[in-house]
Design a protein around this motif. Sequence first.
Motif, PDB file in Angstrom:
ATOM      1  N   ASP A  57      62.204  31.146  28.211  1.00  9.51           N
ATOM      2  CA  ASP A  57      63.307  31.408  29.147  1.00  9.51           C
ATOM      3  C   ASP A  57      64.356  32.314  28.519  1.00  9.51           C
ATOM      4  OD1 ASP A  57      62.118  29.882  31.070  1.00  9.51           O
ATOM      5  OD2 ASP A  57      63.188  28.045  30.535  1.00  9.51           O
TER       6      ASP A  57
ATOM      7  N   SER B 199      65.238  35.953  29.651  1.00 11.19           N
ATOM      8  CA  SER B 199      66.488  35.806  30.400  1.00 11.19           C
ATOM      9  C   SER B 199      67.111  37.146  30.751  1.00 11.19           C
ATOM     10  CB  SER B 199      67.482  34.966  29.584  1.00 11.19           C
ATOM     11  OG  SER B 199      67.780  35.619  28.358  1.00 11.19           O
TER      12      SER B 199
ATOM     13  N   ASP C 131      67.908  38.175  34.405  1.00 15.88           N
ATOM     14  CA  ASP C 131      69.268  38.506  34.832  1.00 15.88           C
ATOM     15  C   ASP C 131      69.299  39.886  35.476  1.00 15.88           C
ATOM     16  OD1 ASP C 131      70.078  36.094  33.851  1.00 15.88           O
ATOM     17  OD2 ASP C 131      70.864  36.902  31.956  1.00 15.88           O
TER      18      ASP C 131
END
Length: 553
Positions: free
Chosen positions: A263, A267, A271
């Motif tokens: 993750d 990320s 994002d």
Amino acid sequence: MTLRYRLAILMLAALVPPLAITAYNTLRWQYFLERESREEALAAARLVAAELAQIVEGSRQLMIAMGRHPAVPDNEPECVAYFKSVIAGLPTYREAAVIDPDGKFICSTIPIPATLDVRDRLYFDGPLKTGELTIGTLVQGRVTRSSSIHIAMPFRKDDGIGRGVIVLILNPERVAQDLSSRPWRTNHRVTVMDREGSLVFTIPQSGEQDARAIAKAVFPEARRSAGGVTQATDASGRSQIVGFASLSEAPSGLLTAVSIDRDIALSEIRDTAWRSIWWALIAIVLAVAGTVWVANELIRRPLKEIVAVANRRERGETDVEFPRLDPRSDLGQLSSALARMSDSINALLEQKTFLLRELQHRVMNSLNLLSSVLDLQRRHTADPDARDQLARARDRVISIGSVYRQLYQADHAGRVEFSEFLKKLCEDSQNAYGGYRHRIEVDAAPLQISGSKAVALAVLTHELITNVLKHAYAADETGPIFVKLRKAVNGSHELRFSDRGKGLPLDFDPAKSKSLGFKVILGTARQLGGSVEIVRLEKGTEFLITLPPNIED
């Protein structure tokens, strides 16, 4: 579907390809980033294995050098002092010792009970059997009570005779401390396992439960593979990308693994993907709103003005002008074309109206002339029956002439308000045939019909009223005649003629009647798509003419 919604859908369709490309690029970047993380985890695991390999190789060289000292192993006090002096400056090692072939310590940096037997330990049995350096498993020292890793190799003097094994006891905590000083990335977790899968140490040292869960998940695959990357979950259930170096690549007896939180690794791209999605949604909303606004201001509003003018002109307001738009634009050209077409249509309608009114005037004159000729012929005919037939024919011509007079006097040609015309027709018939002896009462709802249908209904009305005036009452009898025009619940129209006279004979059948008047009534009703029904009242008779709903078309 309105124009602005069509344009909004068109805008959405135009935005679908960029959105699809954005989604595709996001997935590709996620794939590349995950592949990069896998490669990074494997490279880091091999780097840890290389660091451990250097430690093990350094241990080999140290043990060779220590074994060459003259006091080793025969002069135990001097040997112990020498071993202590060597490892004193090497915090990586806890202890050092020489073990004879019977498993007894003969030179050790710490006191070892004489009864201690280590022949069951891998670090003793392995070098004797293989003749190679051996790394033991993680054990709890029976004397030091500390977790240790034993590195051992066969011990021989210059004569080549085996004298047992020489051992260095590795300090896992110190090794972990030395390795943690390396510039590892913050999202990396280093896990070192022994040949049985036990956790030797982890970096960072916090999160030992996560390291044990990763080691348990990775070890079975790492034992069978030459090295690679897999996925595992830590104690918290978070997905980890784990690179591992197999036993053949790592120092014999140790397995290294480096895990990266999936993750966290993805990320950034997630994002970025969410930001892209939100910006795309904002762009879609703005694009649709802008399209709706532009369509409303530049297209829909001018079109509504054009349609409004067209509707007003259709209602007869011929002086209303179409909006003056930029003649270079499509809407400006459309407005100009509609204005020219509307003017042409109005001119043609005026010409048609003039010609129709002229035709009606000529037809009305011709009918007046024809009625005069019939009346003249009636006066010069001696036969009573012939005189009566000529009079009936004259009356029919007069009724048709009345219709044309109404058409001629109407504000617009081709349409007649039949309820008003019915009242006028009944009034004329009462004056012409009944005088004031028979009173005709008319109750008629509005009904707009074409001129041709008005003529047909006028003939039918004339025949029925004439029939009632002549046959419903005796010569010396007076009575009312009721005429009603109403719209029924089912949409049809009902035209009723009733009297309070003597009624029709019981055996009367209008379909078999030889009377020309009844034939005209039945034929005209069928021509209009209606029907004729005779209702026998307690006193008198009622003729019900049912007209279809489309009579107004």
